[in-house]
Design an enzyme around this catalytic site. Structure first.
Site, PDB file in Angstrom:
ATOM      1  N   HIS A  17       0.840  -1.213   0.000  1.00  0.00           N
ATOM      2  CA  HIS A  17       0.000   0.000   0.000  1.00  0.00           C
ATOM      3  C   HIS A  17       0.873   1.260   0.000  1.00  0.00           C
ATOM      4  CE1 HIS A  17      -3.083  -2.697   2.213  1.00  0.00           C
ATOM      5  NE2 HIS A  17      -3.533  -2.530   0.994  1.00  0.00           N
ATOM      6  N   LYS A  41     -17.376  -6.352   6.561  1.00  0.00           N
ATOM      7  CA  LYS A  41     -16.180  -7.069   7.010  1.00  0.00           C
ATOM      8  C   LYS A  41     -15.951  -6.824   8.494  1.00  0.00           C
ATOM      9  CE  LYS A  41     -13.432  -6.909   2.721  1.00  0.00           C
ATOM     10  NZ  LYS A  41     -12.202  -6.354   2.105  1.00  0.00           N
ATOM     11  N   ARG A  90      -2.050  -6.347  -8.429  1.00  0.00           N
ATOM     12  CA  ARG A  90      -0.991  -7.328  -8.216  1.00  0.00           C
ATOM     13  C   ARG A  90      -1.012  -8.390  -9.304  1.00  0.00           C
ATOM     14  NH1 ARG A  90      -2.851  -7.895  -2.166  1.00  0.00           N
ATOM     15  NH2 ARG A  90      -4.688  -7.367  -3.366  1.00  0.00           N
ATOM     16  N   SER A 129      -2.947  -7.736   2.975  1.00  0.00           N
ATOM     17  CA  SER A 129      -3.263  -7.550   4.394  1.00  0.00           C
ATOM     18  C   SER A 129      -3.686  -8.872   5.020  1.00  0.00           C
ATOM     19  CB  SER A 129      -4.400  -6.533   4.564  1.00  0.00           C
ATOM     20  OG  SER A 129      -4.025  -5.289   4.057  1.00  0.00           O
TER      21      SER A 129
HETATM   22  P1  ADP Z   1      -9.697  -3.670  -0.540  1.00  0.00           P
HETATM   23  O1  ADP Z   1      -9.741  -2.190  -0.798  1.00  0.00           O
HETATM   24  O2  ADP Z   1     -10.034  -4.476  -1.746  1.00  0.00           O
HETATM   25  O3  ADP Z   1     -10.401  -4.098   0.713  1.00  0.00           O
HETATM   26  P2  ADP Z   1      -6.939  -3.441   0.360  1.00  0.00           P
HETATM   27  O4  ADP Z   1      -7.200  -2.431   1.395  1.00  0.00           O
HETATM   28  O5  ADP Z   1      -6.068  -4.584   0.762  1.00  0.00           O
HETATM   29  O6  ADP Z   1      -8.183  -4.076  -0.301  1.00  0.00           O
HETATM   30  O7  ADP Z   1      -6.218  -2.739  -0.873  1.00  0.00           O
HETATM   31  C1  ADP Z   1      -6.481  -1.463  -1.358  1.00  0.00           C
HETATM   32  C2  ADP Z   1      -5.863  -1.334  -2.736  1.00  0.00           C
HETATM   33  O8  ADP Z   1      -4.466  -1.582  -2.664  1.00  0.00           O
HETATM   34  C3  ADP Z   1      -6.397  -2.331  -3.773  1.00  0.00           C
HETATM   35  O9  ADP Z   1      -6.435  -1.664  -5.015  1.00  0.00           O
HETATM   36  C4  ADP Z   1      -5.357  -3.414  -3.782  1.00  0.00           C
HETATM   37  O10 ADP Z   1      -5.319  -4.078  -5.039  1.00  0.00           O
HETATM   38  C5  ADP Z   1      -4.102  -2.607  -3.567  1.00  0.00           C
HETATM   39  N1  ADP Z   1      -3.033  -3.426  -2.985  1.00  0.00           N
HETATM   40  C6  ADP Z   1      -3.076  -4.217  -1.896  1.00  0.00           C
HETATM   41  N2  ADP Z   1      -1.891  -4.835  -1.687  1.00  0.00           N
HETATM   42  C7  ADP Z   1      -1.060  -4.404  -2.683  1.00  0.00           C
HETATM   43  C8  ADP Z   1       0.297  -4.699  -3.062  1.00  0.00           C
HETATM   44  N3  ADP Z   1       1.035  -5.554  -2.366  1.00  0.00           N
HETATM   45  N4  ADP Z   1       0.802  -4.067  -4.154  1.00  0.00           N
HETATM   46  C9  ADP Z   1       0.034  -3.231  -4.866  1.00  0.00           C
HETATM   47  N5  ADP Z   1      -1.251  -2.931  -4.592  1.00  0.00           N
HETATM   48  C10 ADP Z   1      -1.795  -3.502  -3.515  1.00  0.00           C
END
Ligand code: ADP
Length: 168
Positions: A17, A41, A90, A129
């Site tokens: 992130h 969630k 990813r 996460s």
């Molecule tokens: P969500 O918003 O789907 O609940 P997250 O909070 O984990 O999921 O992720 C927010 C954004 O960050 C999403 O676009 C996700 O694809 C991206 N993201 C999460 N982990 C990574 C990573 N390791 N590298 C690049 N982008 C990521």
């Protein structure tokens, strides 16, 4: 002024992130990282805790703001007069899910909200996460996944000592 919003659960924020945040902040004049208060969630960290973690981790980036929101992203973006959403990609599995959300947001917002994807830096491609939480739950090493101060908080949630546990 070009502004963008980076929405997500960030439960917890990982180096993946942070990498997307740093890169988006160098492209846009102002980036609002926004923690989604998702009632569907059950998160490990409260919205407030997640906002505070993101604020601490992005303190070195003057054009990054951290907020939270609930409800639809398009309504929140409209209220803030922001027309670009940032999402990270990813793998193929992310793509299918993200494409659908991006197209839905575009349609629902009557073309007012576009999504820009940043592809993950290779060293973070494996990071999520949920895997961080799973590793920490079993006392594994998450030092390569999240900043030290975040790792301490994750271990604390699972009842491990503040500095985490060493693998045998
Ligand atoms: P969500 O918003 O789907 O609940 P997250 O909070 O984990 O999921 O992720 C927010 C954004 O960050 C999403 O676009 C996700 O694809 C991206 N993201 C999460 N982990 C990574 C990573 N390791 N590298 C690049 N982008 C990521």
């Amino acid at each position: 002024m070009q502004r963008a919003i980076y929405p997500g659960s960030f439960d917890p924020m990982t180096f993946g992130h942070l990498d997307i945040i740093e890169r988006a902040a160098s492209i846009f004049d102002e980036l609002t990282v926004s923690v989604l208060n998702n009632t569907a969630k059950t998160p490990l960290f409260s919205v407030e805790e997640r906002v505070n973690i993101l604020k601490e981790a992005t303190a070195h980036l003057p054009n990054v703001k951290v907020e939270s929101f609930s409800g639809l992203l398009i309504d929140y973006a409209k209220k803030k007069d922001i027309h670009v959403a940032i999402r990270g990609l990813r793998a193929i599995t992310d793509f299918e899910y993200e494409l659908q959300i991006a197209q839905t947001n575009k349609k629902l917002s009557r073309e007012s909200l576009d999504t820009i994807f940043l592809t993950t830096s290779l060293e973070y491609a494996y990071l999520s996460s949920s895997s961080v939480k799973e590793i920490a739950y079993f006392g594994g090493d998450i030092s390569q996944c999240v900043p030290k101060f975040v790792a301490d908080k994750v271990y604390e949630k699972y009842g491990f000592p503040q500095n985490g546990v060493e693998n045998e």
